[in-house]
Design a protein around this motif. Structure first.
Motif, PDB file in Angstrom:
ATOM      1  N   THR A 481      12.216  -0.201  -2.035  1.00  0.00           N
ATOM      2  CA  THR A 481      11.540   0.806  -1.386  1.00  0.00           C
ATOM      3  C   THR A 481      11.968   1.369   0.009  1.00  0.00           C
ATOM      4  O   THR A 481      11.816   2.454   0.534  1.00  0.00           O
ATOM      5  N   ILE A 623       2.934  -2.006  -0.223  1.00  0.00           N
ATOM      6  CA  ILE A 623       3.415  -0.723  -0.523  1.00  0.00           C
ATOM      7  C   ILE A 623       2.440   0.495  -1.209  1.00  0.00           C
ATOM      8  O   ILE A 623       2.193   1.355  -0.938  1.00  0.00           O
ATOM      9  N   ILE A 657       7.596   2.603   6.365  1.00  0.00           N
ATOM     10  CA  ILE A 657       7.655   1.819   5.388  1.00  0.00           C
ATOM     11  C   ILE A 657       8.989   0.990   5.071  1.00  0.00           C
ATOM     12  O   ILE A 657       9.240  -0.075   4.877  1.00  0.00           O
TER      13      ILE A 657
END
Length: 859
Positions: A481, A623, A657
């Motif tokens: 990710t 996440i 992130i």
């Protein structure tokens, strides 16, 4: 060692580095020769090319071929830095931001072409565009695009488009200035055969979009596509549009069915907001699409279609071989289960079915789209680089024979190295390498080394594995990710399950029989012998009931800053009869990841513990939390803390992130929701260090010292993104870094009450309840902590949020009590007596070993 001149010297000095790099031994001599001559010969073998969209670069082999392990190349480092210095360097080092922006493809105005087109269109009137459209369609206009023409409601009404184009099938009015629901509905509903309507980027959609959609869809039953979404009445035209049959060149016909739809082999229905695939027109069926081989259903809720019915439908497509679908999603939560239900599907989400079944992976996706940086036209290059750099950074940590560096070094490879894109099956490998030409760490020069691990042919793209050596046991799929758009719904579901589990937690009542703490009663003539390696204890423990001894074996009490485990006891001869200032298994509260786990097991998610995730185990859940907050427009600022570092070492605050995931590479961490709106003191952030004295864990017998102190940040608090790199804005531990900003405790309390019009006793009451809950959790979840010969003092760090509610930061073993031993203070709770600093350890030992309660309060 003197300067390295021979290969033998090179191997002697760099043997461990060579082994750690993974470079085949057959290439060691070649590496030495290139390092010695500083040979950067990659340009003779590789070429950097832009990708089709210009948003990335790739590296292509220009040599005729390159066998595996046949060569090694040096890659220079374009930027090397400590994270805290990144923003400052980008601002101050000449040309650095510009070079980084070029490497990361951040210096291109992505909208230049479209801007030019818009300017060009803007110069044409609506009537001129209409004349052009009529001419192109030779009078039979069935697809009309009147986009970005600044057309307002009055102009739309005056055109009377339905009268001019009665056979219109598709109409786009995107990017205009339409504001009235009534006018738009009045004009578009005049079209009796319209199949597709686009009104995006008009004020009416932004301000009254739901109302407009309700009226349009109610009065236009033949409409199949509205603002790129399928309506409930979608049919053969909408499917043909997504299958590439219908477009501006071939809009289709009003009443003549087109058998071309039956020839569709590839159909992309992604993100069409389809709720029920089985509508009354049955346009999506094996009979209508007998040749369908590839189908993409991603991004559709399909919540009105059961998984069983959908699987049954897909099984009946005779030619379907490749399928893309959300996992978890409408077909189920497991890739393996989906493939077992669809035996004819050979490729799922870009991954070969046999590989999925072999690895038994629940979630698969090799067709992940890369994260591409986004920025506004006026955003400075420095800010663009800070946001995008996590897609390019690599890291290492320096160490010598004495110690390892507390903070990691990050670096960006040069243009050649940064053009290496990711592959799960790469043909090259890279590794950082420190060359020490003088044989010492002080002479070290950092490089990255690059070598082929597969046979590569001319024209092939050269790739590396961004997560080399990291498998699913280390959350590989979730960690991707950082670079790619992974299935958000999977992570959101993992987060929701995690939340449900936390909500089910409830601290059980204590069921074990209480074991009273052993008393240290002595005769009036004999003192308790204390062994300590803490100078403050040795100096300030002056009560006659205690005497300092240098013989550890002779001591009644061992008060040490060193961990006392079974190995140490054996090595030093510590017996079961000696009292130690530690409780067994106290790691359950003094290590940050264990502290969160202990509290969550007992209390779930109490308000005084910020959402906290151990990234080594719960990255997917984090996440998911991040995705939900982003979806709901909530603050997404997080703080990352190493498991067992103190004084905010290697601690980072970020809302990125990719940064959160990449920072896992520098050691195990927790990720905790940042308190973005803390209570402030004169505009500055602060936290409070409380001291908890523990006599017994069963029964729980704990006391709060009257002595506590506030720790103030040096700078005014700010959430400006540039301030996140300012240690003295966001952190308060100034004993060790920066300038100590001490504030007398009673003076702080008085001024805080005046500034915020609050009563400190109310805050104190909430804090004491929270601290009691922390130790209750430890006692219940870890009963093995109890020991009759343990007594301990813990530091509990607390922050207040903007509503003056306490938030637990951490619990510290054998806390630094320098301030308690240096500054006298008036107790702010109880009788408010003066607590003299020189008596600090006298009352601590009196509480723990003589059962006194001077200057402490039972919790």
């Amino acid at each position: 060692m003197s300067k390295i001149e021979t290969y033998e010297d090179f191997v002697k000095v760099h043997g461990l580095l060579l082994a750690a790099s993974g470079l085949p031994q057959s290439l060691h001599r070649q590496l030495f020769q290139k390092l010695l001559s500083e040979s950067f010969d990659g340009g003779s073998h590789f070429q950097i090319e832009p990708t089709e969209d210009g948003r990335q670069r790739r590296l292509v082999l220009t040599s005729d071929s390159m066998p595996a392990h046949s060569d090694v190349f040096l890659v220079d480092h374009a930027w090397t830095f400590r994270l805290s210095d990144a923003y400052k360097q980008l601002r101050e080092v000449p040309g650095l931001a510009e070079r980084m922006a070029a490497i990361m493809c951040l210096d291109t105005d992505l909208n230049s072409d479209s801007d030019e087109n818009r300017e060009s269109n803007g110069k044409r009137s609506v009537l001129e565009v209409l004349e052009s459209e009529i001419a192109e369609a030779r009078g039979n206009v069935r697809w009309l695009e009147l986009e970005d023409l600044d057309m307002d409601d009055e102009t739309l009404s005056s055109l009377d488009l339905a009268a001019k184009f009665p056979d219109l099938l598709a109409l786009s009015l995107c990017g205009d200035k339409l504001e009235s629901v009534e006018v738009v509905v009045q004009e578009v509903t005049k079209f009796k055969n319209l199949k597709a309507l686009w009104l995006d980027n008009n004020p009416v959609v932004q301000n009254r979009g739901d109302e407009l959609a309700d009226k349009v869809l109610r009065e236009m039953p033949s409409l199949e596509v509205y603002n790129s979404r399928f309506t409930f009445n979608f049919g053969e035209w909408a499917v043909g549009f997504c299958g590439g049959v219908y477009d501006k060149e071939n809009p289709g016909s009003i009443d003549q069915p087109d058998n071309s739809v039956h020839q569709i082999t590839d159909l992309d229905l992604s993100n069409r907001c389809i709720h029920n695939i089985f509508n009354k027109f049955q346009a999506f069926s094996p009979a209508q699409l007998p040749c369908l081989s590839y189908l993409n259903l991603r991004g559709n809720p399909l919540d009105e279609t059961s998984a069983g019915d959908l699987l049954h439908l897909l099984r009946n497509f005779p030619s379907l071989q490749s399928l893309e679908v959300d996992i978890p999603g409408p077909l189920g939560e497991s890739a393996v289960q989906i493939l077992e239900s669809l035996p004819n599907v050979s490729v799922l989400n870009g991954v070969n079915a046999s590989k999925v079944l072999e690895t038994e992976k629940d979630v698969v996706d090799s067709a992940l789209q890369p994260h591409l940086p986004e920025w506004s036209a006026d955003e400075p290059l420095t800010d663009r680089v800070i946001s995008a750099m996590w897609l390019y950074l690599m890291t290492y940590r320096l160490a010598n024979e004495e110690k390892i560096d507390e903070t990691s070094v990050w670096y960006v490879m040069d243009e050649l190295g940064s053009a290496l894109r990711h592959s799960d099956e790469p043909n090259f490998r890279v590794a950082p390498f420190l060359f020490m030409p003088e044989g010492t760490l002080a002479s070290a020069v950092s490089y990255t080394i690059l070598w082929p691990i597969q046979n590569v042919q001319k024209g092939y793209e050269c790739t590396r594995d961004y997560l080399f050596g990291i498998g699913e046991d280390k959350q590989r799929s979730a960690r991707l990710t950082a670079w790619f758009h992974t299935p958000e719904n999977y992570f959101i579901r993992e987060y929701e399950k995690h939340q449900m589990s936390l909500k089910s937690k409830n601290l059980p009542s204590q069921s074990s029989e209480p074991c009273p703490a052993r008393s240290l009663l002595r005769s009036e003539t004999s003192a308790l012998r204390v062994y300590t390696d803490i100078p403050q204890v040795e100096e300030l423990l002056t009560r006659p009931e205690f005497v300092i001894t240098t013989d550890l074996k002779d001591a009644d009490i061992i008060w040490t800053g060193t961990q006392v485990d079974e190995d140490m006891k054996k090595a030093t001869g510590i017996t079961q009869n000696q009292f130690v200032n530690q409780f067994p298994f106290e790691a359950c509260i003094v290590m940050k990841h264990h502290l969160a786990e202990t509290i969550q097991k007992a209390h779930g998610s109490p308000e005084w513990l910020q959402p906290t995730y151990n990234l080594e185990a719960h990255l997917s859940q984090l996440i998911g939390d991040y995705c939900v907050r982003k979806r709901d427009g909530l603050n997404n600022l997080w703080i990352l803390k190493p498991w067992n570092m103190a004084r905010t070492i290697d601690t980072t605050v970020t809302s990125n992130i990719s940064a959160i995931i990449r920072l896992m590479e520098t050691g195990p961490k927790i990720c905790q929701k940042y308190i973005e709106h803390p209570a402030l003191f004169q505009g500055r952030k602060f936290d409070i260090r409380y001291l908890v004295l523990v006599r017994s864990m069963n029964p729980l017998e704990i006391f709060l010292a009257d002595t506590f102190w506030v720790r103030l940040a040096n700078n005014q608090y700010s959430l400006d993104k540039h301030s996140l790199f300012e240690y003295e804005t966001h952190f308060t531990v100034m004993n060790y870094r920066g300038t100590l900003n001490h504030k007398n405790t009673s003076e702080f309390v008085r001024e805080f009450e005046q500034e915020h019009k609050v009563n400190w006793l109310d805050i104190h009451s909430r804090v004491t309840k929270m601290i009691r809950s922390v130790f209750e959790a430890a006692a219940q979840v870890h009963p093995e902590m109890h020991s009759p010969t343990s007594r301990a003092m813990y530091g509990v760090d607390v922050m207040l949020d903007g509503c003056f509610q306490p938030k637990l930061l951490e619990v510290t073993y054998c806390p630094d009590c320098g301030r308690a031993c240096k500054y006298d203070m008036n107790a702010v709770v109880g009788n408010q007596e003066l607590v003299r600093a020189r008596d600090f350890y006298n009352y601590v030992f009196g509480c723990l070993f003589l059962n006194e309660t001077t200057h402490v309060s039972p919790l």
